[in-house]
Design an enzyme around this catalytic site. Structure first.
Site, short mmCIF file in Angstrom:
data_model
loop_
_atom_site.label_atom_id
_atom_site.label_comp_id
_atom_site.label_asym_id
_atom_site.label_seq_id
_atom_site.Cartn_x
_atom_site.Cartn_y
_atom_site.Cartn_z
CB CYS A 1 -0.85 6.06 -4.63
SG CYS A 1 -1.86 5.69 -6.07
CD GLN B 1 4.82 1.00 -4.81
OE1 GLN B 1 4.93 2.22 -4.91
NE2 GLN B 1 3.66 0.42 -4.61
N1 SAH Z 1 0.81 -3.69 -5.68
C1 SAH Z 1 1.77 -3.38 -6.71
C2 SAH Z 1 1.22 -2.48 -7.83
C3 SAH Z 1 0.41 -1.29 -7.42
S1 SAH Z 1 0.12 -0.12 -8.71
C4 SAH Z 1 3.03 -2.80 -6.11
O1 SAH Z 1 3.04 -2.36 -4.97
O2 SAH Z 1 4.06 -2.82 -6.79
C5 SAH Z 1 -1.47 -0.53 -9.27
C6 SAH Z 1 -1.50 -1.69 -10.26
O3 SAH Z 1 -2.88 -1.90 -10.62
C7 SAH Z 1 -0.75 -1.45 -11.58
O4 SAH Z 1 0.15 -2.51 -11.75
C8 SAH Z 1 -1.87 -1.46 -12.64
O5 SAH Z 1 -1.44 -2.04 -13.86
C9 SAH Z 1 -2.95 -2.31 -11.99
N2 SAH Z 1 -4.35 -2.13 -12.40
C10 SAH Z 1 -4.95 -1.01 -12.84
N3 SAH Z 1 -6.28 -1.23 -13.02
C11 SAH Z 1 -6.52 -2.52 -12.69
C12 SAH Z 1 -7.72 -3.33 -12.64
N4 SAH Z 1 -8.90 -2.85 -12.97
N5 SAH Z 1 -7.60 -4.59 -12.20
C13 SAH Z 1 -6.38 -5.10 -11.85
N6 SAH Z 1 -5.22 -4.38 -11.88
C14 SAH Z 1 -5.30 -3.11 -12.30
#
Ligand code: SAH
Length: 470
Positions: free
Chosen positions: A428, A302
């Site tokens: 988001c 983040q």
């Molecule tokens: N919860 C974490 C990341 C949120 S961002 C934080 O707060 O730091 C969203 C994340 O979803 C990214 O890391 C991306 O790689 C992942 N992502 C995207 N599509 C996905 C899917 N179909 N299944 C699992 N993860 C996925």
């Protein structure tokens, strides 16, 4: 019908703003002006005009430049009366850059605009009207908040090396020394890298000719630790003048890691698929609450550490896990939310599509001595149904934090069939959040609470944390 033609000059009051920060003016037909059957209770239906560079409350003279069936676009000709919320943007290039589309609106009005947008979408698209909206969490000091900068590098007409940002919707690099939403150290690193390029006669990459070396300068810094990581993205597999670069950067306080990332593709994707270490540690550390995280150049983290902590605390309060509860944290990235929840839960499972992020997540669990978490690399919409079907794993609470496109519908169907007592949805993008809230509510879940977090002051972005129960 309202009768508007192209090139008409109209007086418009800006009532709202769109996703991309354009002002929205409504034109009301007399016959409709007492009609309260519009999109929202008490709101009149009208013809919508989008007008750039205006803010809520402006009264302006507008020229109609494009018309569609239900909406149109206007050009601002003159502000007749300035909105009380209009201020002078701190950054002289805010308009050209297009990153901070709300800088000309006072911060309180920005927060109101964002919260209203979420409320409207949850009502209109999500069908949610009776839930508790906790007050939006803004920043006390909404500047210099970003812990990650990615500067493109180019040349000006005289051939000088420049770096700053892409002019809105183009790949033309505009030079800027200061970005007010970045940590100051990022600008310092940028200046040192440009200096190194000049002294060592290293050319910036040129997209058109596919020649030159340096594409982007990536800088990350740990908010609590002050550690700084630099990654130079280059159009080559080998890196020249390493020693000179190290010498130019190590005098910067906090310098911890220097990497380069080869990216030889003709692509908009900034980073290559690997990062090679030139100097220092393999990662930098930062903390959220009392949990330490390793951050490597390629993994998601983040960008606003102050607000992230508040968001995660809210997600934890919403989930409110008991010591026996089984939690699934879907789209878990490097396990940030998972580890935050694990201290209060029985067992946490994290799912993330990027395998390297899962490696980081496992390492993060290890360095914090957290044992009640397990991570799976794969798609949330595949792993959760599979584990549920084959291993009959249960879930008391499911947390989702998807990217902008929201959750896959099949994942929402699976959540509905597993029937956890709570779903915490961190989002988001309020448009896809509202769409998914609707699907969950058709499956028996009720939105009971929502709260917005301003993770990206001066931009139109907004983060929302929702609690749904069955
Ligand atoms: N919860 C974490 C990341 C949120 S961002 C934080 O707060 O730091 C969203 C994340 O979803 C990214 O890391 C991306 O790689 C992942 N992502 C995207 N599509 C996905 C899917 N179909 N299944 C699992 N993860 C996925």
């Amino acid at each position: 019908m309202i009768n508007i033609k192209k090139n008409d000059i109209l007086t418009v009051v800006i009532e709202d703003m769109s996703d991309d920060g354009s002002g929205i003016g409504k034109l009301y037909d007399e016959a409709l002006s007492s009609d309260t059957s519009g999109d929202e209770p008490g709101r009149r239906r009208g013809f919508t005009l989008f007008i750039k560079d205006t803010v809520i409350g402006d009264v302006c003279e507008v020229k109609v430049i494009k018309l569609k069936k239900h909406y149109g676009y206007g050009r601002l000709m003159r502000i007749i009366k300035e909105s009380d919320h209009r201020i002078k943007a701190r950054c002289p290039v805010a308009r050209q850059c297009g990153g901070c589309r709300l800088q000309h609106m006072d911060y309180k009005a920005q927060l109101n605009f964002k919260e209203n947008r979420v409320r409207q979408l949850l009502a209109r698209v999500g069908g949610a009207h009776e839930y508790r909206m906790l007050p939006i969490v803004g920043m006390e000091e909404p500047w210099n908040y970003r812990n990650k900068a990615q500067y493109p590098v180019g040349c000006d007409r005289e051939g000088n090396i420049i770096s700053g940002f892409y002019a809105g919707r183009t790949h033309d690099v505009i030079q800027t020394d200061v970005c007010y939403i970045q940590r100051k150290v990022s600008d310092e690193v940028k200046a040192a890298v440009i200096n190194w390029m000049s002294e060592c006669s290293i050319a910036p990459y040129d997209e058109k000719s596919d020649k030159g070396l340096v594409r982007h300068i990536l800088v990350r810094s740990g908010y609590h630790t002050g550690e700084v990581m630099v990654c130079i993205v280059i159009n080559s597999r080998t890196f020249p003048n390493k020693d000179e670069l190290v010498e130019a950067l190590i005098t910067i306080p906090g310098m911890t890691s220097i990497f380069y990332s080869p990216n030889l593709e003709k692509t908009n994707v900034i980073l290559g698929d690997k990062a090679v270490r030139i100097w220092g540690k393999k990662f930098i550390n930062d903390k959220i609450g009392d949990i330490t995280y390793n951050i490597s150049p390629l993994s998601f983290y983040q960008v606003n550490p102050v607000q992230t902590e508040r968001l995660y605390e809210a997600a934890l309060r919403a989930a409110d896990p008991g010591p026996e509860d089984v939690i699934w944290d879907l789209y878990c990235g490097i396990g940030t939310i998972s580890l935050f929840l694990a201290k209060c839960a029985g067992q946490v499972y994290g799912v993330e599509i990027v395998p390297q992020a899962i490696k980081d997540a496992e390492e993060n669990a290890r360095i914090n001595g957290i044992e009640n978490v397990k991570f799976y690399a794969g798609k949330a919409e595949e792993i959760l149904p599979e584990k549920h079907r084959k291993e009959n794993v249960s879930a008391d609470i499911i947390v989702v934090d998807p990217p902008r496109k929201g959750c896959d519908e099949s994942l929402l169907d699976c959540i509905i069939s597993i029937r956890p007592k709570k779903v915490v949805y961190v989002s988001c993008n309020p448009a896809t959040l509202a769409r998914d809230v609707k699907i969950l509510s058709e499956g028996g879940y009720k939105l009971v609470q929502a709260q917005c977090f301003d993770m990206f002051p001066h931009t139109t972005g907004i983060e929302t944390c929702c609690l749904l129960i069955i």
